[in-house]
Design an enzyme around this catalytic site. Structure first.
Site, PDB file in Angstrom:
ATOM      1  N   ASN A 163       0.795  -1.249  -0.098  1.00  0.00           N
ATOM      2  CA  ASN A 163      -0.014  -0.032  -0.098  1.00  0.00           C
ATOM      3  C   ASN A 163       0.771   1.174   0.133  1.00  0.00           C
ATOM      4  O   ASN A 163       0.191   2.243  -0.459  1.00  0.00           O
ATOM      5  CB  ASN A 163      -1.072   0.111   1.371  1.00  0.00           C
ATOM      6  CG  ASN A 163      -0.310   0.024   2.694  1.00  0.00           C
ATOM      7  OD1 ASN A 163       0.815  -0.247   2.621  1.00  0.00           O
ATOM      8  ND2 ASN A 163      -1.033   0.281   3.673  1.00  0.00           N
ATOM      9  N   ASP A 224      10.263 -17.257   3.840  1.00  0.00           N
ATOM     10  CA  ASP A 224      10.889 -18.008   4.896  1.00  0.00           C
ATOM     11  C   ASP A 224      12.447 -18.128   4.506  1.00  0.00           C
ATOM     12  O   ASP A 224      13.200 -18.269   5.790  1.00  0.00           O
ATOM     13  CB  ASP A 224      10.342 -19.815   5.004  1.00  0.00           C
ATOM     14  CG  ASP A 224       8.890 -19.683   5.301  1.00  0.00           C
ATOM     15  OD1 ASP A 224       8.155 -18.761   5.838  1.00  0.00           O
ATOM     16  OD2 ASP A 224       8.410 -20.860   5.382  1.00  0.00           O
ATOM     17  N   GLU A 259       5.657  -3.556  11.731  1.00  0.00           N
ATOM     18  CA  GLU A 259       4.433  -2.656  11.953  1.00  0.00           C
ATOM     19  C   GLU A 259       3.437  -3.749  11.016  1.00  0.00           C
ATOM     20  O   GLU A 259       3.680  -3.788  10.115  1.00  0.00           O
ATOM     21  CB  GLU A 259       4.613  -1.633  10.976  1.00  0.00           C
ATOM     22  CG  GLU A 259       5.832  -0.796  11.657  1.00  0.00           C
ATOM     23  CD  GLU A 259       5.655  -0.017  13.195  1.00  0.00           C
ATOM     24  OE1 GLU A 259       4.445  -0.360  13.728  1.00  0.00           O
ATOM     25  OE2 GLU A 259       6.618   0.225  13.784  1.00  0.00           O
ATOM     26  N   CYS A 293      -2.918   0.658   7.103  1.00  0.00           N
ATOM     27  CA  CYS A 293      -2.683   0.221   8.662  1.00  0.00           C
ATOM     28  C   CYS A 293      -3.576   1.130   9.516  1.00  0.00           C
ATOM     29  O   CYS A 293      -4.096   0.711  10.262  1.00  0.00           O
ATOM     30  CB  CYS A 293      -1.531  -0.317   8.905  1.00  0.00           C
ATOM     31  SG  CYS A 293      -0.357   1.103   9.046  1.00  0.00           S
TER      32      CYS A 293
HETATM   33  P1  NAP Z   1       1.374  -8.877   3.511  1.00  0.00           P
HETATM   34  O1  NAP Z   1       0.648  -9.804   2.679  1.00  0.00           O
HETATM   35  O2  NAP Z   1       1.734  -9.431   4.965  1.00  0.00           O
HETATM   36  O3  NAP Z   1       2.668  -8.598   2.863  1.00  0.00           O
HETATM   37  C1  NAP Z   1       3.833  -7.715   3.276  1.00  0.00           C
HETATM   38  C2  NAP Z   1       5.017  -8.197   2.875  1.00  0.00           C
HETATM   39  O4  NAP Z   1       5.555  -9.428   3.270  1.00  0.00           O
HETATM   40  C3  NAP Z   1       5.069  -8.113   1.267  1.00  0.00           C
HETATM   41  O5  NAP Z   1       6.329  -7.863   0.901  1.00  0.00           O
HETATM   42  C4  NAP Z   1       5.071 -10.088   0.961  1.00  0.00           C
HETATM   43  O6  NAP Z   1       5.408 -10.409  -0.179  1.00  0.00           O
HETATM   44  C5  NAP Z   1       5.758 -10.448   2.171  1.00  0.00           C
HETATM   45  N1  NAP Z   1       5.569 -11.685   2.687  1.00  0.00           N
HETATM   46  C6  NAP Z   1       4.313 -12.544   2.290  1.00  0.00           C
HETATM   47  N2  NAP Z   1       4.627 -13.758   2.714  1.00  0.00           N
HETATM   48  C7  NAP Z   1       5.822 -13.672   3.559  1.00  0.00           C
HETATM   49  C8  NAP Z   1       6.489 -14.554   4.229  1.00  0.00           C
HETATM   50  N3  NAP Z   1       5.998 -15.766   4.630  1.00  0.00           N
HETATM   51  N4  NAP Z   1       7.799 -14.122   4.617  1.00  0.00           N
HETATM   52  C9  NAP Z   1       8.361 -13.035   4.398  1.00  0.00           C
HETATM   53  N5  NAP Z   1       7.599 -12.154   3.757  1.00  0.00           N
HETATM   54  C10 NAP Z   1       6.484 -12.477   3.390  1.00  0.00           C
HETATM   55  O7  NAP Z   1       0.790  -7.452   3.640  1.00  0.00           O
HETATM   56  P2  NAP Z   1      -0.120  -6.539   2.469  1.00  0.00           P
HETATM   57  O8  NAP Z   1      -1.331  -7.086   1.864  1.00  0.00           O
HETATM   58  O9  NAP Z   1       1.162  -6.234   1.853  1.00  0.00           O
HETATM   59  O10 NAP Z   1      -0.394  -5.302   3.534  1.00  0.00           O
HETATM   60  C11 NAP Z   1      -1.747  -5.314   4.060  1.00  0.00           C
HETATM   61  C12 NAP Z   1      -1.448  -5.509   5.543  1.00  0.00           C
HETATM   62  O11 NAP Z   1      -0.122  -4.798   5.853  1.00  0.00           O
HETATM   63  C13 NAP Z   1      -2.644  -4.983   6.421  1.00  0.00           C
HETATM   64  O12 NAP Z   1      -2.768  -5.893   7.400  1.00  0.00           O
HETATM   65  C14 NAP Z   1      -2.146  -3.949   6.994  1.00  0.00           C
HETATM   66  O13 NAP Z   1      -2.557  -3.281   8.139  1.00  0.00           O
HETATM   67  C15 NAP Z   1      -0.521  -3.906   7.154  1.00  0.00           C
HETATM   68  N6  NAP Z   1      -0.006  -2.977   7.247  1.00  0.00           N
HETATM   69  C16 NAP Z   1       0.727  -2.336   8.331  1.00  0.00           C
HETATM   70  C17 NAP Z   1       1.431  -1.209   8.357  1.00  0.00           C
HETATM   71  C18 NAP Z   1       1.875  -0.375   9.621  1.00  0.00           C
HETATM   72  O14 NAP Z   1       2.670   0.321   9.763  1.00  0.00           O
HETATM   73  N7  NAP Z   1       1.429  -1.201  11.016  1.00  0.00           N
HETATM   74  C19 NAP Z   1       1.829  -0.491   7.108  1.00  0.00           C
HETATM   75  C20 NAP Z   1       1.175  -1.005   5.992  1.00  0.00           C
HETATM   76  C21 NAP Z   1       0.417  -2.034   6.044  1.00  0.00           C
HETATM   77  P3  NAP Z   1       4.464 -10.801  -1.453  1.00  0.00           P
HETATM   78  O15 NAP Z   1       3.719  -9.562  -1.950  1.00  0.00           O
HETATM   79  O16 NAP Z   1       5.318 -11.427  -2.381  1.00  0.00           O
HETATM   80  O17 NAP Z   1       3.348 -11.781  -0.867  1.00  0.00           O
HETATM   81  O1  G3H Z   2      -0.537   1.632   6.149  1.00  0.00           O
HETATM   82  C1  G3H Z   2       0.047   1.890   6.848  1.00  0.00           C
HETATM   83  C2  G3H Z   2       0.771   3.061   6.887  1.00  0.00           C
HETATM   84  O2  G3H Z   2       1.745   3.029   7.989  1.00  0.00           O
HETATM   85  C3  G3H Z   2      -0.105   4.235   7.353  1.00  0.00           C
HETATM   86  O3  G3H Z   2       0.365   5.472   7.068  1.00  0.00           O
HETATM   87  O4  G3H Z   2      -1.106   6.826   8.337  1.00  0.00           O
HETATM   88  O5  G3H Z   2       0.321   7.950   6.832  1.00  0.00           O
HETATM   89  O6  G3H Z   2      -1.420   6.554   5.759  1.00  0.00           O
HETATM   90  P1  G3H Z   2      -0.490   6.650   6.905  1.00  0.00           P
END
Ligand code: NAP
Ligand code: G3H
Length: 487
Positions: A163, A224, A259, A293
């Site tokens: 994102n 992994d 995060e 997020c």
């Molecule tokens: P995601 O599916 O967990 O993917 C995040 C990253 O992890 C991608 O680069 C993904 O690669 C990689 N990944 C997937 N499986 C993995 C594994 N087994 N080992 C290591 N890396 C792996 O998350 P997303 O769909 O991109 O983002 C959405 C989620 O992220 C939401 O839950 C959101 O709340 C959270 N998020 C949190 C924050 C925060 O700052 N707290 C910020 C942004 C997003 P691939 O794309 O190749 O699968």
């Molecule tokens: O998606 C997670 C990002 O850390 C959120 O950043 O609050 O600036 O949109 P933001």
């Protein structure tokens, strides 16, 4: 300048030791636009052997990089920030196509990233150590002094989500580099073209050979292997709780900064300024279709003001701009990143309807474009009260007291941020103190920035603290040299 990233068949390459290299296995992953399903390119599904070479390169290069002066490292970061702005239009356009973010928001992500990188360079130049006299501890004299400075950790594995493919990659790369680490970037697959473009920017800015390298491939396949690789000294991960938890289970003795997901609550008290509150909530919940997020993901409101708040929310939701970024420059709600993501949001909506929630507005879906949707009378028996949709759907949960609001807010497995809307500072602090989250926003939507503030999640929302100075500290450690004077 960016032609080196791919061949004539739109097959992208990875940055390895200063070169853009193709795939040894000839295995590629196609990247389609979520906006029109056009093929944007393909990225190598890297093999374990390629990962080994990349990690070894990063390990070797770090030894020289850490010897550069911080001014030399900072100058490269300043240059990267300048280059990002020079290429803002091209990069923002790529991001729009790849992750479906509207052009205005994509440009704003790039300029925010340039600011982030500059501020990181400034902060890195201000990192200082300390000297601690021995005689302040009982039994020791002033002939012993500890000189403490900060050392880089080595190879940082940066794993970014879809994102914010530029900002949440750079917010790992820049702090890691300024303090003397080398970096291996594994971008989200949907977002990897933007991530590779960013890596090219850093390369053009002068990051030396091998100090920044990239790895592409599906996380489910190589995740992994890279996270448990012997050459990795630190993992900075942003993404889902599910994957974060897996990484923390599999790794051993490697520090983690994670995060993860969130279910941020906006708590609205009786005395809140409802007009301002509704504007903040709608902006916080629906921008980029709630695929953030920190999006407001539930509204917990005192029953006595709920009707009025819901009415104002409905009005403001009606003013949101919804559509396809290919046709409009500035939009709030855009098609979700994938059909799987949209299906999940539909599931949560169906569950809420079946269990008796009242649909206030929205609810329709065309392809992966889901209308901004508000449900009222959501109860704690509904999945929408607890699960993170990562889409434009928000539940209103009505409560009778502050205590009930706090209890429901804290019952969530997540603990990223919360907002409290009230004009009473005593109530604001009381509730803020009770909430089990990293950050409480008083009279504001939940959000990450400004980027030098600490940003962290507790419980299932993460571990460690991000934010420019905090990230630099996370990616470095104290190194003590003790001077012993024999006199
Ligand atoms: P995601 O599916 O967990 O993917 C995040 C990253 O992890 C991608 O680069 C993904 O690669 C990689 N990944 C997937 N499986 C993995 C594994 N087994 N080992 C290591 N890396 C792996 O998350 P997303 O769909 O991109 O983002 C959405 C989620 O992220 C939401 O839950 C959101 O709340 C959270 N998020 C949190 C924050 C925060 O700052 N707290 C910020 C942004 C997003 P691939 O794309 O190749 O699968
Ligand atoms: O998606 C997670 C990002 O850390 C959120 O950043 O609050 O600036 O949109 P933001």
């Amino acid at each position: 300048m960016f032609g080196v990233l791919k061949d004539s068949d739109k097959r992208f390459k990875n940055l390895l030791n200063g070169d853009w290299v193709g795939s040894e296995s000839n295995q590629f992953i196609d990247i389609y636009s979520p906006l029109d399903q056009s093929l944007l390119g393909s990225v190598p599904a890297m093999t374990k052997n390629e990962v080994d070479i990349t990690m070894a390169t990063a390990k070797r290069a770090q030894k020289q990089w850490k010897l550069k002066t911080v001014n030399e490292r900072a100058d490269i970061l300043y240059k990267a920030a300048d280059l990002l702005l020079e290429h803002i239009q091209e990069l923002a356009h790529l991001m729009m196509l790849e992750i479906g973010k509207d052009m205005k928001s994509s440009r704003s992500e790039v300029s925010r990233t340039a600011d982030f990188i500059r501020f990181t360079a400034d902060s890195g130049k201000n990192v200082s150590g300390e000297s601690i006299p021995g005689d302040s501890f009982p039994g020791f004299k002033n002939n012993k002094v500890s000189v403490v400075k900060r050392e880089p950790l080595g190879v940082v594995l940066a794993i970014s989500p879809f994102n914010y493919p530029v900002n949440l990659a750079a917010s790992k790369i820049a702090p890691a580099l300024i303090i003397g680490n080398s970096v291996v970037l594994k971008p989200a697959t949907q977002g990897s073209l933007s991530g590779l473009y960013l890596a090219r920017i850093f390369q053009l800015a002068g990051v030396p050979l091998g100090v920044l390298n990239t790895v592409t491939g599906k996380g489910s396949e190589i995740g992994d292997y890279i996270t448990t690789h012997k050459d990795v000294d630190f993992i900075n991960f942003t993404g889902s709780t599910e994957v974060g938890r897996r990484i923390s289970k599999l790794t051993s003795m490697v520090p983690l900064l994670m995060e993860l997901g969130g279910k941020d609550a906006a708590i609205v008290l009786e005395d809140a300024d409802l007009e301002m509150t509704a504007s903040q909530i709608v902006a916080g919940a629906f921008s980029y279709s709630g695929q953030r997020c920190t999006a407001v993901k539930r509204i917990i409101v005192m029953e006595s003001v709920a009707d009025e708040l819901v009415q104002r929310l409905e009005e403001k939701i009606g003013q949101l701009k919804v559509g396809n970024p290919l046709e409009h420059e500035s939009l709030d709600v855009v098609p979700l990143i994938s059909t799987k993501a949209a299906d999940f949001v539909s599931e949560l909506m169906e569950d809420a309807v079946e269990k008796g929630a009242e649909l206030v507005t929205g609810g329709h879906r065309t392809g992966n474009l889901i209308e901004p949707t508000l449900f009222d009378y959501v109860t704690t028996h509904m999945r929408l009260a607890w699960e993170e949709p990562f889409g434009p759907v928000v539940p209103v949960i009505r409560v009778k007291s502050k205590e009930e609001a706090i209890e429901i807010a804290n019952e969530s497995e997540y603990g990223l941020q919360s907002s409290v809307f009230t004009q009473n500072i005593e109530d604001a602090f009381y509730i803020a103190d009770q909430l089990e989250v990293g950050t409480v926003q008083v009279n504001n939507k939940t959000e990450r920035g400004p980027d030098h503030f600490p940003f962290l999640g507790v419980k299932s929302s993460g571990m460690g603290t991000q934010g420019i100075r905090y990230s630099i500290e996370s990616m470095s450690r104290p190194k003590a040299t003790i001077i012993n004077l024999h006199r």
